[in-house]
Design a protein around this motif. Structure first.
Motif, PDB file in Angstrom:
ATOM      1  N   ARG A 207       0.828  -1.213   0.000  1.00  0.00           N
ATOM      2  CA  ARG A 207       0.000   0.000   0.000  1.00  0.00           C
ATOM      3  C   ARG A 207       0.863   1.264   0.000  1.00  0.00           C
ATOM      4  N   GLU A 208       1.917   1.251   0.802  1.00  0.00           N
ATOM      5  CA  GLU A 208       2.795   2.418   0.849  1.00  0.00           C
ATOM      6  C   GLU A 208       3.442   2.680  -0.507  1.00  0.00           C
ATOM      7  N   LYS A 209       3.637   1.619  -1.281  1.00  0.00           N
ATOM      8  CA  LYS A 209       4.232   1.770  -2.611  1.00  0.00           C
ATOM      9  C   LYS A 209       3.186   2.152  -3.660  1.00  0.00           C
ATOM     10  N   GLY A 210       1.881   2.098  -3.306  1.00  0.00           N
ATOM     11  CA  GLY A 210       0.852   2.542  -4.226  1.00  0.00           C
ATOM     12  C   GLY A 210      -0.163   1.500  -4.654  1.00  0.00           C
ATOM     13  N   ALA A 211      -0.016   0.256  -4.204  1.00  0.00           N
ATOM     14  CA  ALA A 211      -0.987  -0.781  -4.567  1.00  0.00           C
ATOM     15  C   ALA A 211      -2.280  -0.587  -3.782  1.00  0.00           C
ATOM     16  N   GLU A 212      -3.405  -0.901  -4.409  1.00  0.00           N
ATOM     17  CA  GLU A 212      -4.692  -0.915  -3.717  1.00  0.00           C
ATOM     18  C   GLU A 212      -4.992  -2.338  -3.249  1.00  0.00           C
ATOM     19  N   TYR A 213      -5.664  -2.427  -2.100  1.00  0.00           N
ATOM     20  CA  TYR A 213      -6.116  -3.719  -1.575  1.00  0.00           C
ATOM     21  C   TYR A 213      -7.602  -3.640  -1.313  1.00  0.00           C
ATOM     22  N   TRP A 214      -8.342  -4.579  -1.907  1.00  0.00           N
ATOM     23  CA  TRP A 214      -9.772  -4.681  -1.646  1.00  0.00           C
ATOM     24  C   TRP A 214     -10.031  -5.987  -0.912  1.00  0.00           C
ATOM     25  N   PHE A 215     -10.516  -5.882   0.320  1.00  0.00           N
ATOM     26  CA  PHE A 215     -10.821  -7.067   1.125  1.00  0.00           C
ATOM     27  C   PHE A 215     -12.293  -7.436   0.959  1.00  0.00           C
ATOM     28  N   ASP A 216     -12.680  -8.574   1.529  1.00  0.00           N
ATOM     29  CA  ASP A 216     -14.034  -9.121   1.317  1.00  0.00           C
ATOM     30  C   ASP A 216     -14.336  -9.205  -0.180  1.00  0.00           C
ATOM     31  N   ALA A 217     -13.342  -9.621  -0.932  1.00  0.00           N
ATOM     32  CA  ALA A 217     -13.452  -9.613  -2.395  1.00  0.00           C
ATOM     33  C   ALA A 217     -13.064 -10.984  -2.945  1.00  0.00           C
ATOM     34  N   ARG A 218     -13.834 -12.004  -2.575  1.00  0.00           N
ATOM     35  CA  ARG A 218     -13.535 -13.355  -3.039  1.00  0.00           C
ATOM     36  C   ARG A 218     -13.714 -13.443  -4.552  1.00  0.00           C
ATOM     37  N   VAL A 219     -12.688 -13.937  -5.223  1.00  0.00           N
ATOM     38  CA  VAL A 219     -12.697 -14.052  -6.682  1.00  0.00           C
ATOM     39  C   VAL A 219     -13.480 -15.287  -7.106  1.00  0.00           C
ATOM     40  N   ALA A 220     -14.313 -15.128  -8.129  1.00  0.00           N
ATOM     41  CA  ALA A 220     -15.150 -16.240  -8.583  1.00  0.00           C
ATOM     42  C   ALA A 220     -14.808 -16.698  -9.994  1.00  0.00           C
ATOM     43  N   ASN A 221     -14.748 -15.759 -10.938  1.00  0.00           N
ATOM     44  CA  ASN A 221     -14.604 -16.123 -12.341  1.00  0.00           C
ATOM     45  C   ASN A 221     -13.778 -15.086 -13.093  1.00  0.00           C
ATOM     46  N   PRO A 222     -13.149 -15.507 -14.178  1.00  0.00           N
ATOM     47  CA  PRO A 222     -12.554 -14.517 -15.077  1.00  0.00           C
ATOM     48  C   PRO A 222     -13.646 -13.841 -15.898  1.00  0.00           C
ATOM     49  N   VAL A 223     -13.454 -12.594 -16.209  1.00  0.00           N
ATOM     50  CA  VAL A 223     -14.335 -11.887 -17.142  1.00  0.00           C
ATOM     51  C   VAL A 223     -13.704 -12.011 -18.530  1.00  0.00           C
ATOM     52  N   MET A 224     -14.457 -12.559 -19.474  1.00  0.00           N
ATOM     53  CA  MET A 224     -13.915 -12.869 -20.796  1.00  0.00           C
ATOM     54  C   MET A 224     -14.479 -11.932 -21.861  1.00  0.00           C
ATOM     55  N   GLU A 225     -13.655 -11.679 -22.875  1.00  0.00           N
ATOM     56  CA  GLU A 225     -14.070 -10.882 -24.035  1.00  0.00           C
ATOM     57  C   GLU A 225     -13.303 -11.387 -25.246  1.00  0.00           C
ATOM     58  N   ASP A 226     -14.021 -11.855 -26.255  1.00  0.00           N
ATOM     59  CA  ASP A 226     -13.399 -12.404 -27.468  1.00  0.00           C
ATOM     60  C   ASP A 226     -12.412 -13.527 -27.134  1.00  0.00           C
ATOM     61  N   GLY A 227     -12.780 -14.347 -26.136  1.00  0.00           N
ATOM     62  CA  GLY A 227     -11.965 -15.503 -25.785  1.00  0.00           C
ATOM     63  C   GLY A 227     -10.763 -15.214 -24.916  1.00  0.00           C
ATOM     64  N   GLU A 228     -10.598 -13.977 -24.473  1.00  0.00           N
ATOM     65  CA  GLU A 228      -9.458 -13.617 -23.629  1.00  0.00           C
ATOM     66  C   GLU A 228      -9.949 -13.023 -22.318  1.00  0.00           C
TER      67      GLU A 228
END
Length: 410
Positions: A106-127
């Protein structure tokens, strides 16, 4: 697309957090999605024995205040023998270590979002172009990194990861006080990390005692749920039963008591990765998997894989026309095989052969290690076949035959 970043990292473990630290330091917009709530982090993911080495601490700028105990040696035990090697180490307070990585990122500039369980990739044109998290929320990025560990929700759905059930290692660990760290019948374990090969305690795996100061230590058992474990296991006993059996029968624990709340369990897979990257995507840490198959060291390997992913992203973004195609992302594959886990296939074979051996053969191995010079041992540990051959005996023919049969059956 209201939320768009250069990189989205799924998972705030050592691999994901280090990737985010490096990217933020380079000036990229990066967000880390973490399933746990911030006020409890990392209660659910506090799963590592957290034994590592000064090389990791120095390479990644880890402060001393996350270290429970610096150690001077590594001890290998068998049922009746032991071998000691001078090797500086560090036993981390894993929760403090993970919180430090988040804070520093965070001090270096990264954002952290908690309570954010990942479920699926979001796809567009197969990528992949983003990540679905916390139900139906979405965030988008030019590059997505899966650092979620064995669950691997993104890597599996993108066809990058195929973790095998019979390659899964499971472990359980307690932190104890009142341990006799210098019992007269065993090696002196003060300021040491000890690994024990003994099928009565860990069939098809190993157990450990990592000194954490005075009369306290991390004590645990781990094994791979493969055919070796099935052959040597006792009916009706699970991982917790084996740890209890060890605590009940080893005199070093006669007066030991569990430290309340310090109970950890986890898993990792011991196998070659099926894949590492594809268009706009990389998998790091235990998602790959990256843990060292022979001795189970995962923190340094995970951090290295996170750094390799950050280097790759930087390379892909640097040209005047950024290129995050599968071909460009394959830089990560090269870095992984060259820097993160060189000789991985050989070390996997060494692991399989090691756990096929009997307790009696483990005793012989300890005596062999004592008579060998450090250069040969170092080369053998690195996967040098000639050095490994020096540890084999004529009487190992049945062991090698079984090893070959298992390899052919796979």
């Amino acid at each position: 697309m209201t939320d768009h970043f250069d990189v989205v990292v799924a998972g705030a473990g050592p691999a994901g957090a280090q990737c985010a630290r490096d990217l933020a330091q380079r000036g990229y917009d990066v967000v880390v999605l973490e399933a746990e709530s911030e006020d409890e982090f990392p209660r659910q993911s506090n799963k590592s024995t957290a034994g590592t080495f000064p090389s990791m601490m120095g390479s990644f700028g880890i402060p001393d205040d996350v270290v429970m105990q610096y150690t001077d040696s590594v001890v290998l035990e068998s049922p009746n023998e032991h071998y000691r090697q001078s090797q500086p180490g560090a036993v981390l307070e894993f929760a403090d270590f993970k919180r430090y990585l988040v804070r520093d990122g965070r001090e270096k500039g990264a954002e952290y979002w908690f309570d954010a369980r990942v479920a699926n990739p979001v796809m567009e044109d197969g990528e992949v172009v983003g990540v679905q998290y916390a139900g139906d929320q979405e965030v988008y990025a030019d590059i997505v990194v899966d650092a979620t560990g064995p669950s691997a929700p993104l890597a599996k759905k993108l066809g990058v990861s195929d973790l095998k059930r019979d390659k899964q290692a499971i472990g359980v660990e307690y932190e104890l006080e009142g341990i006799d760290m210098a019992h007269e019948d065993f090696a002196d374990l003060r300021d040491a990390m000890m690994l024990r090969l003994d099928h009565d305690i860990a069939p098809g795996g190993y157990s450990w005692i990592f000194h954490t100061g005075e009369d306290t230590a991390k004590v645990g058992v781990c094994y791979i749920k493969n055919q070796t474990h099935k052959d040597k296991a006792r009916d009706g006993m699970g991982i917790d039963d084996y740890l209890k059996h060890w605590l009940d029968t080893d005199p070093r624990f006669a007066d030991a008591e569990r430290i309340e709340g310090e109970h950890h369990r986890g898993s990792a897979h011991i196998q070659m990765p099926d894949g590492l990257s594809t268009d706009n995507f990389m998998a790091v840490g235990d998602t790959v998997p990256t843990v060292d198959p022979l001795w189970g060291e995962g923190i340094h390997k995970g951090m290295q894989s996170g750094r390799a992913a950050a280097i790759t992203a930087d390379r892909c973004f640097t040209p005047e026309e950024p290129d995050t195609s599968a071909e460009s992302m394959a830089i990560y594959d090269d870095l992984w095989h060259d820097r993160v886990a060189p000789q991985m296939r050989t070390r996997l074979l060494m692991t399989q052969l090691l756990y096929l051996a009997s307790n009696e053969r483990y005793d012989t191995l300890m005596r062999d290690l004592d008579r060998m010079n450090m250069e040969t041992l170092s080369d053998a540990n690195a996967g040098n076949l000639l050095s490994i051959a020096k540890l084999l005996h004529v009487g190992d023919a049945p062991l090698l035959a079984r090893f070959l049969r298992e390899r052919l059956s796979e």
